[in-house]
Scaffold this motif. Structure first.
Motif, PDB file in Angstrom:
ATOM      1  N   CYS A  96     121.521 -56.723 -83.340  1.00  0.00           N
ATOM      2  CA  CYS A  96     121.544 -58.085 -82.923  1.00  0.00           C
ATOM      3  C   CYS A  96     121.611 -59.206 -84.003  1.00  0.00           C
ATOM      4  CB  CYS A  96     120.390 -58.491 -82.046  1.00  0.00           C
ATOM      5  SG  CYS A  96     120.631 -57.607 -80.326  1.00  0.00           S
ATOM      6  N   TYR A 100     124.548 -61.949 -84.650  1.00  0.00           N
ATOM      7  CA  TYR A 100     124.611 -63.288 -84.723  1.00  0.00           C
ATOM      8  C   TYR A 100     124.751 -63.844 -86.050  1.00  0.00           C
ATOM      9  CZ  TYR A 100     122.539 -63.001 -79.977  1.00  0.00           C
ATOM     10  OH  TYR A 100     122.465 -62.745 -78.611  1.00  0.00           O
ATOM     11  N   SER A 115     117.234 -62.074 -81.269  1.00  0.00           N
ATOM     12  CA  SER A 115     117.323 -60.869 -81.182  1.00  0.00           C
ATOM     13  C   SER A 115     115.918 -59.958 -80.930  1.00  0.00           C
ATOM     14  CB  SER A 115     117.676 -60.300 -82.512  1.00  0.00           C
ATOM     15  OG  SER A 115     118.913 -60.746 -83.099  1.00  0.00           O
ATOM     16  N   SER A 140     119.927 -67.359 -75.026  1.00  0.00           N
ATOM     17  CA  SER A 140     120.076 -65.796 -75.398  1.00  0.00           C
ATOM     18  C   SER A 140     118.912 -64.951 -74.717  1.00  0.00           C
ATOM     19  CB  SER A 140     120.032 -65.594 -76.940  1.00  0.00           C
ATOM     20  OG  SER A 140     121.298 -66.132 -77.709  1.00  0.00           O
ATOM     21  N   ARG A 144     119.721 -62.411 -71.428  1.00  0.00           N
ATOM     22  CA  ARG A 144     119.370 -60.912 -71.645  1.00  0.00           C
ATOM     23  C   ARG A 144     118.488 -60.563 -70.378  1.00  0.00           C
ATOM     24  NH1 ARG A 144     117.896 -59.063 -77.438  1.00  0.00           N
ATOM     25  NH2 ARG A 144     116.081 -60.440 -76.904  1.00  0.00           N
ATOM     26  N   GLY A 260     124.430 -60.340 -76.821  1.00  0.00           N
ATOM     27  CA  GLY A 260     122.907 -59.541 -77.405  1.00  0.00           C
ATOM     28  C   GLY A 260     122.461 -58.854 -76.131  1.00  0.00           C
ATOM     29  N   ALA A 264     121.753 -54.603 -77.164  1.00  0.00           N
ATOM     30  CA  ALA A 264     120.508 -54.328 -77.313  1.00  0.00           C
ATOM     31  C   ALA A 264     120.411 -53.145 -76.148  1.00  0.00           C
ATOM     32  CB  ALA A 264     119.513 -55.340 -76.671  1.00  0.00           C
TER      33      ALA A 264
END
Length: 325
Positions: A96, A100, A115, A140, A144, A260, A264
């Motif tokens: 991640c 980024y 991240s 972010s 997620r 992200g 992940a």
């Protein structure tokens, strides 16, 4: 007070609707989606810290009472699984950050905190004390977590209908036992939190309730009715994270948050497959434990999907402590 009642009412309505429709983990996912919708509909919502604390304690109580002798026998396979988790988390952070920093040209502090998988409150606290762009980090992380809660239950339900792995079938019937359980767990949870032990509220309640069950001081699982309010409160709490993020800001940064999540989740799936092969545990279970969400949300999902909450909680706590260190 009106804003608190409104938040709980909206969360309950969203959860009830998802329950009627038949969506997996309905009370968590429904309350989250309904709260986010209310936030962008300009509704004034609030959730006091006391409710959050109570929800975490009740979740810990539920997790602890799911522990029994069979759980301890299976636990011998957990260290190898937790080792696989450690490697997986390191790869998630690396991949991640690479995306980024190299692709989106973010500065390193922002890329790092965007991240880190799970431990949302900790990440927000640390990011706020760094040079990271808080708006990017917040969006972010929240996007997620939203996708995990909204999509992961359906994914796991497709992999497996779920297995009851050692959770007590019989629920506690004695009011005295319930009172002893909740009181003792609350005391230890508050003590753990005061000592600043990572995930102290849930960990303290889990260990206390597990000890009471294993020693025979109380018998059976805590009533399932405890879990629904905890689901609703947690969903509302996560949804309120979107407060202060305008719809335009969310739309502009949405793709970065989704990217992200995708990176992940892909690595988490690979890690969970490896863990399943080396431990001979169900893939649905390892996937839930390896999912880059938070301790509270993933443990609640374990109950909702009828998977082993002790295994999931142990892995989420291990990851939380690793991130703290």
């Amino acid at each position: 007070m009106i804003s608190v009642i409104r938040a709980l009412a909206i969360g309950t309505a969203g959860g009830a609707l998802c329950y009627v429709v038949g969506i997996p983990a309905p009370w968590l996912a429904g309350s989250l989606i309904a709260t986010i919708a209310a936030v962008y509909a300009k509704q004034t919502l609030d959730l006091p810290e006391a409710l959050r604390t109570l929800a975490f304690i009740l979740l810990g109580v539920q997790t602890g009472t799911a522990v029994n002798a069979d759980t301890l026998e299976r636990a011998v396979r957990w260290p190898l699984s937790i080792l696989c988790l450690g490697v997986t988390v390191a790869l998630i952070i690396w991949a991640c950050m690479l995306y980024y920093e190299r692709w989106r040209k973010w500065d390193r502090p922002t890329a790092l905190f965007a991240s880190l998988p799970g431990a949302l409150s900790l990440v927000m606290l640390l990011a706020n004390n760094s040079k990271a762009d808080m708006q990017r980090v917040t969006i972010s992380q929240c996007v997620r977590l939203f996708f995990l809660i909204a999509a992961l239950p359906a994914m796991i339900s497709c992999i497996s209908p779920g297995h009851l792995l050692g959770a007590p079938v019989e629920t506690m019937g004695s009011v005295v036992e319930i009172a002893v359980l909740v009181t003792a767990s609350s005391v230890v949870s508050v003590l753990f939190e005061w000592l600043k032990i990572p995930a102290g509220l849930i960990l303290g309640a889990s260990l206390t309730s597990a000890a009471l069950v294993l020693t025979g001081a109380v018998h059976g699982a805590a009533p399932n009715s405890i879990l629904i309010p905890a689901n609703i409160v947690l969903g509302v709490m996560i949804g309120l994270r979107f407060n202060g993020i305008s719809f335009a800001e969310l739309r502009a940064a949405f793709s970065d948050g989704f990217a992200g999540f995708a990176i992940a989740m892909l690595i988490a799936v690979i890690g969970s497959v490896v863990a399943q092969e080396v431990t001979d545990l169900p893939l649905a279970l390892t996937l839930l434990a390896f999912a880059p969400g938070g301790l509270e949300a993933m443990t609640i999902m374990a109950f909702a999907l009828n998977l082993d909450p002790a295994y999931v909680a142990a892995h989420q706590v291990a990851r939380y402590i690793g991130l703290v260190l």
